[in-house]
Motif scaffolding. Sequence first.
Motif, PDB file in Angstrom:
ATOM      1  N   MET A 177      34.307  43.733  47.169  1.00 50.54           N
ATOM      2  CA  MET A 177      34.018  42.995  45.732  1.00 50.54           C
ATOM      3  C   MET A 177      32.710  42.774  45.671  1.00 50.54           C
ATOM      4  SD  MET A 177      37.050  41.786  44.599  1.00 50.54           S
ATOM      5  CE  MET A 177      36.754  40.184  43.230  1.00 50.54           C
ATOM      6  N   ASP A 207      31.833  43.679  41.894  1.00 54.07           N
ATOM      7  CA  ASP A 207      32.469  42.479  40.904  1.00 54.07           C
ATOM      8  C   ASP A 207      31.522  41.440  41.069  1.00 54.07           C
ATOM      9  OD1 ASP A 207      35.503  43.395  40.649  1.00 54.07           O
ATOM     10  OD2 ASP A 207      34.671  44.238  42.522  1.00 54.07           O
ATOM     11  N   ASN A 224      28.739  41.309  38.183  1.00 54.11           N
ATOM     12  CA  ASN A 224      29.176  41.028  37.077  1.00 54.11           C
ATOM     13  C   ASN A 224      29.604  39.371  36.826  1.00 54.11           C
ATOM     14  OD1 ASN A 224      29.272  43.619  35.615  1.00 54.11           O
ATOM     15  ND2 ASN A 224      30.814  44.025  36.738  1.00 54.11           N
ATOM     16  N   SER A 226      40.334  35.461  42.033  1.00 52.64           N
ATOM     17  CA  SER A 226      39.842  36.639  41.738  1.00 52.64           C
ATOM     18  C   SER A 226      39.932  37.323  43.055  1.00 52.64           C
ATOM     19  CB  SER A 226      38.491  36.895  41.161  1.00 52.64           C
ATOM     20  OG  SER A 226      37.927  38.206  40.900  1.00 52.64           O
ATOM     21  N   ASP A 264      40.946  41.548  45.052  1.00 54.93           N
ATOM     22  CA  ASP A 264      41.266  43.014  45.037  1.00 54.93           C
ATOM     23  C   ASP A 264      42.207  43.314  46.040  1.00 54.93           C
ATOM     24  OD1 ASP A 264      39.410  43.125  46.845  1.00 54.93           O
ATOM     25  OD2 ASP A 264      38.399  44.990  46.234  1.00 54.93           O
ATOM     26  N   THR A 275      43.182  43.458  40.790  1.00 57.02           N
ATOM     27  CA  THR A 275      43.309  44.654  40.270  1.00 57.02           C
ATOM     28  C   THR A 275      44.569  45.313  40.259  1.00 57.02           C
ATOM     29  OG1 THR A 275      43.103  45.201  42.766  1.00 57.02           O
ATOM     30  CG2 THR A 275      41.030  45.180  41.729  1.00 57.02           C
ATOM     31  N   LEU A 303      42.384  43.015  36.731  1.00 53.06           N
ATOM     32  CA  LEU A 303      40.928  42.967  36.679  1.00 53.06           C
ATOM     33  C   LEU A 303      40.579  44.277  36.666  1.00 53.06           C
ATOM     34  CD1 LEU A 303      38.800  40.539  37.077  1.00 53.06           C
ATOM     35  CD2 LEU A 303      39.006  40.942  39.725  1.00 53.06           C
ATOM     36  N   ASN A 321      35.236  46.782  38.382  1.00 47.39           N
ATOM     37  CA  ASN A 321      34.007  46.084  38.901  1.00 47.39           C
ATOM     38  C   ASN A 321      34.023  44.437  37.859  1.00 47.39           C
ATOM     39  OD1 ASN A 321      33.929  46.498  36.148  1.00 47.39           O
ATOM     40  ND2 ASN A 321      31.737  47.656  36.337  1.00 47.39           N
ATOM     41  N   SER A 322      35.007  44.059  37.687  1.00 48.56           N
ATOM     42  CA  SER A 322      35.267  42.606  36.830  1.00 48.56           C
ATOM     43  C   SER A 322      34.606  42.391  35.701  1.00 48.56           C
ATOM     44  CB  SER A 322      34.799  41.682  37.887  1.00 48.56           C
ATOM     45  OG  SER A 322      35.482  41.541  39.123  1.00 48.56           O
TER      46      SER A 322
END
Length: 766
Positions: free
Chosen positions: A126, A129, A132, A248, A250, A309, A331, A334-335
Amino acid sequence: MDLKVILISLLLGVFCYCNPQKEGNECISANAKHCGECIQAGAKCGWCEQEVRELKCSAVLTAAEAIFMFYVRLILFVIFETSIDSSIPKEKGGIFSQPQSFDLKFKRAEDYPIDLYYLMDLSYSMKDDLENVKNLGTSLMLEMKKITSDFHIGFGSFVEKTVMPYISTTPSKLLNPCTGDQNCTSPFSYKNVLSLTSDGNMFNSLVGKQQISGNLDSPEGGFDAIMQVAVCGKEIGWRNVTRLLVFSTDAGFHFAGDGKLGGIVLPNDGKCHLEDNVYTMSHYYDYPSIAHLVQKLSDNNIQTIFAVTEEFQPVYQELKNLIPKSAVGTLSANSSNVINLIIDAYNSLSSEVILDNSKLPEGVEIEYKSQCKNGVVNDKDDGRKCSNISIGDEVNFNITVTSKGCPNEGKSETIKIKPLGFTEEVEIILNFICDCQCQNNDVVKKSEKCSLNGTFECGACRCFEGRVGRNCECSSNDMATDDMDHNCRKNNNTDICSNNGECVCGTCECKKRPNPEERYSGQFCECDNFNCDRSGNKLCGGNGRCVCRECICDPMWSGRACDCSLDNSTCLATNKQICNGRGRCECGVCKCTDPKFQGPTCETCPTCPGVCCIQAGATSKMKTCKEECSYFNLITVKDRNKLPQPNDYPYPVMHCKERDANDCWFYYTYAVNDTEREVHVVDKLDCPSGPDIIPIVAGVVAGIVLIGLALLLIWKLLMIIHDRREFAKFEKEKMNAKWDTQENPIYKSPINQFQNPNYGRKAAVL
C-alpha cells in the motif's frame, strides 16, 4: 437524541363462545386445565365460562362474533422528538387474540452530523496509496461540507499480529521489515493515529508522517483493527452521530481460528486494549469472528465502507452481505479515487433504513411491514427496510407484537427497536397479564361442584394439589389402580379407553382431536365421528352423519357411504317407465337388462334396425325388406359428411357401420325422437378395390434385378479387397527377403589343376 419508550400491557383475553372452530388446533392440543393455561396456548385460544363438558378451551371467532368478557388496555408513554414519529394512540382497547400493532415513521434528517474514521492497511503493497491519503483530510473535509456542516475525521492503521508466522521475528526485521534500501517502520497490529477531529490540516500533518511497514503472509490483520475501532469509543472519539468506518486494503483478511498458526488460541474478548493508542494484545487474543464483528459494529452503530482493490471485490462483497449497513467500493491501484468512493458509499448507506430489534423474550414475536417511497410495500424479511430515501422523505413502518405465552412468569420485558447506523431507538416495555379476569371474580373455593377439593372458577374446577378429575373427585395416587383400569375397559381383550383416552377416576376422558369437529365418544371412547366410509372424498358421501363409525344416511339415501340415491326420477324414460322397462334403477342409475339397449334410461338401441333394412337402403332394394323396415323412417344421403351429427338434434344420434357379405362397409345413423325412429344411411357402399397386378409384377421384377446387382457389387468389392491384401503381403515379403552372399556349398569349379612331377627335377640336373 430521539427516544421513545412504549409501555404495552398485553392482556391474555377471555372469550365465551362455546362452539369449537376448525382453526386454532393448538388450543385443543394444549389440554388446558384452567383459563390461564388456555389463553397462553395460542393467539386465537379462548376459554368458555359456561359449564360445558367438552372443549372448554378452543379457537374463538372474530371479535364481532365472540362474547367479549373483557378487553386489553394498551398504555403508551412516549418521549417524542423529530427523527422517528409514532401514530400510536395513548390508550387503545382490543381483544388479545389479535396481535398489537403500532406505527413508526422515519424521516431522513438534513445536515446530520457525521464521524468518519479512515482505517488503512500500511503493509508494503500500500506504499503508493499512502501518498494519496496524506492529503485526504482537507480534500474530504471540503466534499463532506456539502453534505453536513458538522464533520469529524480520524485515522488509524494496521498491519498484522506481531508473532511468527505473520511477521519475521529476527531482530533486524523487527526494526525494518522491508528489503533492500527501503526504510520501513516496525511491524504493528493496530495504531490509532488520530482520534476524530474537525481539523483537516491535523489529519494531513499526522498522516503525512506515517511510514509503510511489512509482513510475511498475504492476508492482513484488519479484523483486529476493526474490533478495536468499534469498542474503543472513548479513545476513537465517536460521537452520538452517524458513524462511518472506511476500511482500505489491497489484501484479504484473517479471521477467528487463524491465530492458531501463531500459537494463539484464546478467542477475542471484544474489549478495548489500547495503550498509548496501540493495540497491545494482538499476541494474546485470536482474530475476531465475522459474527462477533457484526455484533460489535451493530451495538456501536458503525456503518462500514470497504474500499478494496478490484482483485478482492468478490471476497469483500460476500463479507458485505454478512454485515448489515455496509458497502463495498472499488479502490484504484493508488487510491486516487478514494474521495469519490467514500461519497458514493455514504449516499448509498444513508439512503437505506433498516430496523433492528434487541433479543425478544421467549414466546414473543415481532413482525415488520414497511410503506416505502413511491408506494412500495414490503413485508416479512423485507419489511424491516426501505431504500432510495432522499433527504426529507418520510417512510412508515407498521410493527406488530404478538405474545404466545407468559415469559419469565409474567414479569415485564423490554424490546428495543432502532434503525441500523443510528443511535436513536424506541423502547417497548411489555407487561404481561397472564390470568383471566374471571379467576378473580365469582371464585368459589372448596366448591361443592368440585367435591370440596378444588376452586370453581371460570366455569370449571381447578383442583387442589393431589386431586384430579373433572370435579376433583379422585386422588392422583389412586389413578393407576387396577380397579379403576377395569372400569375403563369394555372387556379384558380391549385397551384402556380403547386407546383413545385416559382413565380418570374410573371414567374414560376421551382424547381431543386437532380438528374440533372430530370427536371420540362412548363410555370407553370406542366411538368416533370421523372413521366412517367415504364417497367422493366426503365422509358418508356428504349425505349422512358418522355415528360410532357407521353412517346414518339422510332420507332418500342408502349404502355404507350413503352414496346410493333412492330417488328414481333420474331413471324415468320418455314413456314414463323406469329405465324404459328394459332395466332396473340402482342408486339413481339405470342398469339395462336388455343388452340391445343402452343410455341413461335404456332407450338407445344402436342395432335395433335390421341389417337387411339398412343394406336395402344403401343398395336401393327397399322392396325386398319392406315389411321388416316399416317401423322406422329410412333416409338416404349421398356421402358420410351428410350424415346427422350429435349436435344436430336434441336427442341422441348413434353413428354405426356394418359389413356385408361382399366385404363392403355401409354407414348409417340411428336416432329416436318423440314420435318415430330415424335412420340415415349412405347410399354408396364402401367396397375394397381389387389389387393392381401390373405394379405388383413390375415391383417384384425390379426387386429381383436390384438384389442381383447388389450381390454382384458386393462380390466385386470383396474380390478387390482380397486382391489388394494379397498384393500387399507379396510386397512386404519381397522387401523383407535377405539373399546369402556366401558360396554355394555344393558348387564345384569346372577348372582342374595338375602339376608335372618331373618339372622340378630337370631343373636341378642342369
